[in-house]
Design an enzyme around this catalytic site. Structure first.
Site, short mmCIF file in Angstrom:
data_model
loop_
_atom_site.label_atom_id
_atom_site.label_comp_id
_atom_site.label_asym_id
_atom_site.label_seq_id
_atom_site.Cartn_x
_atom_site.Cartn_y
_atom_site.Cartn_z
N HIS A 449 0.84 -1.21 0.00
CA HIS A 449 0.00 0.00 0.00
C HIS A 449 0.87 1.25 0.00
CE1 HIS A 449 -3.54 2.36 1.77
NE2 HIS A 449 -2.50 3.17 1.99
N GLU A 450 1.85 1.31 0.91
CA GLU A 450 2.65 2.52 1.05
C GLU A 450 3.65 2.69 -0.08
OE1 GLU A 450 1.78 4.69 3.08
OE2 GLU A 450 0.61 3.60 4.56
N HIS A 454 0.77 4.25 -2.86
CA HIS A 454 0.99 5.70 -2.85
C HIS A 454 2.22 6.10 -3.67
CE1 HIS A 454 -2.25 6.36 -0.16
NE2 HIS A 454 -1.68 5.83 0.91
N GLU A 507 -6.56 6.59 -1.19
CA GLU A 507 -6.46 5.42 -0.30
C GLU A 507 -7.01 4.18 -0.99
OE1 GLU A 507 -4.79 5.22 2.41
OE2 GLU A 507 -4.34 7.37 2.39
#
Length: 737
Positions: A449-450, A454, A507
């Site tokens: 995810h990070e 992103h 997100e």
């Protein structure tokens, strides 16, 4: 008894952050560096009270004065003597702990107000009969100022929001979404960032609207100006409206931040850290986001520090318009074992990026290898503690300079642990597997995810000189086959362009990347999972997302048809996407629990994750990225808000399911953080028990040198602006501050 949505239960989970071993391994110089950074973060975190609700600073000051004179144990004896039951006093302690933990009286996760779960007249007796009230007459004044609002559940006060939708102190009480949009257009026209601003609307004698855009800074508007802001701090006419750009918001609080950043600078490990802190100090002193960007550049270049930190007006989740940053600051130490796995993930990132379902032209021109570390948090000041972070949030830096990823290991260890008996909405046969693999699967999901969520994707931009960062002749939209029709103009950012949906949309994109790439065997090998274990990690990761999508309904407000939490809205959208995939991949079925009350079960067919789930996620993820890259707000909103719509249409009947979710919801845990105290030249770590009383004690000891003075400052700042929310709060009595 108040609606359970608006109270924190007496049995709420409370956990302590364990960073003892990581702190022990620091050198004396590193401890001093961490200590002063922590002090800066805690001081700055007080600004969140002024960013939340009109009454929050008064409630904080009232509670702090109460518990400074009588600690929770001593006050308990007084409360019982005043007629409170043990349960009522515990409810008050939980409320106070909640205010400290959320830095205000609205939940940081969900933006819902919470009130004390005991009769108002009983709490009034405790407060007015306390030693604090006897010794300090202003305690009575504080109660008169905030007591009604502390308990009020008037419709507009139940949630954070703008205009008639809720309360916020990022904007004066008379501002609407139209005012917010106008102000954003004004800021864009002047190349000013909204991150460190608030907006106040006034009317002149003729009824014409005037707006004050106030920057956060130590210096006020009349102070000597630096070259960056000389041309900005003045009056403007914009689209027939008057704007005045001023500065000095939170000035005395930011002065404390700057003082401790200066002290931390003396113990910096290298020139990157020294220059980073110098720019942060410049930013907070002058009100300059450009200086904060420069500091962030040095922060990105500071690879692999022993003590990691970041501080400023960072996340825009709680601004109803999605542009203004809440103050936060964290200080943490590296967890070397988990960081080694993340380093291997970073080493594979360029190859993994090629597997994402969009053309190469929609990916950054060059992958800027970031730091990715697992950290044990010492301090996280703000309204809440996340599991992982990908920062800085400045689009221009992320596209050209890079970013850092951090996973907060000791937060993950306590905040997301689940007991079997409290597991809701899962089949019995899934529960043991879920408990066994939730933690490991979450490590994988946070990492993906990070770093690759992103950290992926390109924004198509035309700069102030008219130059494009993509080839207009050759790059086409993979959804339409046509040339690119839209992009970001100079001064526009992701947040300013997509505003109210920007945080949740991003997100959702990052969560989808995590689900998509966790199917890659190499990713799972990096984290040490192969064979059946790897398949279990995949299954639980997807199952957790599906369950989270159902739990997300707690954060939907039917009356306003709006979502109150970006991450949870994102997870509901993913649930909708997977349900739409069909073929029995995901089902959500209403049932009756063993207690006779409504219940539900989510099911995920693990045999169809790759054959049905992956293609559906691939199509959705490609559309998300294309619309983000091209800045196509109209189509982006239509796609995202379509999936985020909550109705009672069969077969899922989500509005009915929401009632079931509220019936069986578990409150988010409260986290007790340690303090650092300077004894001579040595820094001591002070830890507290995992209880509401322990959390209260940690805050009572957080500002030993100047606690009362800080409360006076908060009261003064809140009272100075109270006129902007006259319909929501009575002004503090004259002389109180």
């Amino acid at each position: 008894m108040a609606d359970t949505q608006y109270i924190l239960p007496n049995d709420i989970g409370v956990s302590s952050l364990d960073c003892r071993e990581a702190f022990r391994l620091l050198s004396p110089t590193e401890r001093l560096y961490a200590h002063h950074l922590s002090r800066a973060a805690w001081y700055g975190g007080l600004a969140v009270l002024l960013q939340t609700s009109p009454e929050a600073p008064y409630i904080y000051a009232l509670l702090s004065r109460l518990f400074r004179v009588q600690d929770p144990d001593e006050l308990r004896q007084h409360a019982l003597a005043e007629g409170l039951t043990e349960e009522e006093y515990q409810a008050f302690l939980v409320y106070a702990a909640g205010v400290y933990s959320n830095m205000g009286n609205y939940k940081s996760f969900g933006d819902t107000k919470f009130i004390p779960n005991l009769p108002k007249e009983k709490l009034e007796r405790v407060i007015l009969g306390s030693k604090a009230a006897q010794q300090q007459p202003e305690v009575r004044d504080l109660w008169q100022t905030c007591g009604e609002l502390m308990f009020s559940l008037e419709p507009r006060l139940r949630h954070l929001g703008l205009g008639s939708e809720g309360v916020t102190t990022y904007f004066s009480g008379n501002c609407t979404m139209e005012d917010a949009k106008l102000a954003q257009d004004f800021l864009d026209s002047q190349n000013l960032s909204a991150y460190n601003t608030r907006l106040f609307k006034m009317a002149d004698q003729e009824g014409k609207s005037h707006y004050e855009v106030r920057l956060a800074s130590v210096l006020n508007t009349d102070s000597p100006l630096d070259s960056e802001l000389t041309s900005k701090l003045k009056s403007y006419e914009f689209q027939g409206r008057h704007f005045q750009v001023t500065r000095g918001d939170y000035a005395p609080i930011l002065q404390k931040v700057v003082e401790h950043l200066e002290k931390a600078k003396a113990y910096a490990a290298n020139s990157h850290q020294e220059q980073m802190l110098a720019q942060y100090m410049e930013s907070f002193t002058q009100g300059s986001i450009e200086a904060h960007k420069r500091g962030s550049r040095f922060w990105i270049q500071d690879k692999g520090p022993i003590v990691e930190s970041y501080i400023g007006f960072i996340e825009s989740y709680r601004d109803p318009f999605g542009s203004r940053g809440e103050f936060e600051g964290f200080v943490a130490m590296v967890n070397k074992a988990m960081s080694a796995k993340f380093e291997r993930l970073v080493a594979s990132a360029e190859q993994l990026l090629k597997e994402l379902p969009w053309p190469p032209a929609f990916e950054k021109d060059k992958f800027l290898t970031p730091d990715f570390t697992s950290l044990d948090v010492l301090t996280f000041a703000g309204s809440g503690i996340p599991a992982g972070i990908n920062i800085p949030n400045y689009d221009d830096l992320r596209q050209t300079e890079g970013f850092k990823n951090v996973s907060l290991g000791n937060v993950l260890a306590v905040a997301y642990a689940t007991k079997r008996e409290k597991l809701t909405f899962l089949e019995e046969e899934d529960k043991d597997l879920y408990i066994r693999w939730k933690g490991p699967s979450f490590d994988v999901q946070v990492g993906l995810h990070e770093l690759l969520g992103h950290g992926s994707g390109k924004l198509f931009v035309q700069d102030e000189k008219g130059v494009f960062n993509f080839d207009q002749d050759t790059v086409t939209n993979p959804e339409t086959g046509e040339q690119i029709q839209s992009w970001y103009r100079s001064g526009e950012t992701w947040d300013s362009k997509f505003s109210t949906i920007a945080s949740s949309y991003e997100e959702c994109r990052a969560e989808s990347v995590g689900l998509y790439l966790c199917l890659n065997p190499h990713v799972l090998e990096i984290f040490g999972f192969e064979g059946p274990d790897a398949e279990d990690v995949i299954y639980v990761n997807w199952l957790n997302m599906v369950r989270a999508g159902l739990l997300a309904l707690e954060f939907y407000t039917p009356e306003a048809a709006s979502w109150r939490q970006a991450h949870m809205q994102a997870r509901f959208v993913i649930l909708r996407v997977l349900l739409e995939a069909g073929e029995g991949l995901v089902t959500v079925t209403p049932t009756t629990g063993s207690d006779g009350r409504p219940d539900a079960r989510v099911r995920l067919d693990r045999s169809k994750i790759r054959s049905v789930g992956r293609p559906a996620l691939e199509r959705f993820l490609r559309r998300l990225q294309v619309l983000k890259s091209t800045g196509d707000v109209v189509a982006g909103r239509a796609l995202y808000e379509g999936y985020a719509t909550v109705t009672d249409a069969p077969p899922e009947c989500f509005l009915t399911l929401r009632d079931t979710v509220l019936l069986r919801k578990e409150s988010r845990k409260l986290i007790v953080q340690p303090n650092t105290h300077l004894e001579g030249s040595e820094v001591q770590l002070v830890e507290y028990e995992a209880s509401a009383a322990g959390l209260i004690r940690s805050f009572c000891e957080r500002f030993p040198e100047d606690g009362p003075e800080l409360e006076e400052v908060l009261i003064q700042l809140a009272t100075a602006d109270a006129r902007f929310w006259r319909d929501q709060i009575k002004e503090a009595p004259a002389g109180q501050a």
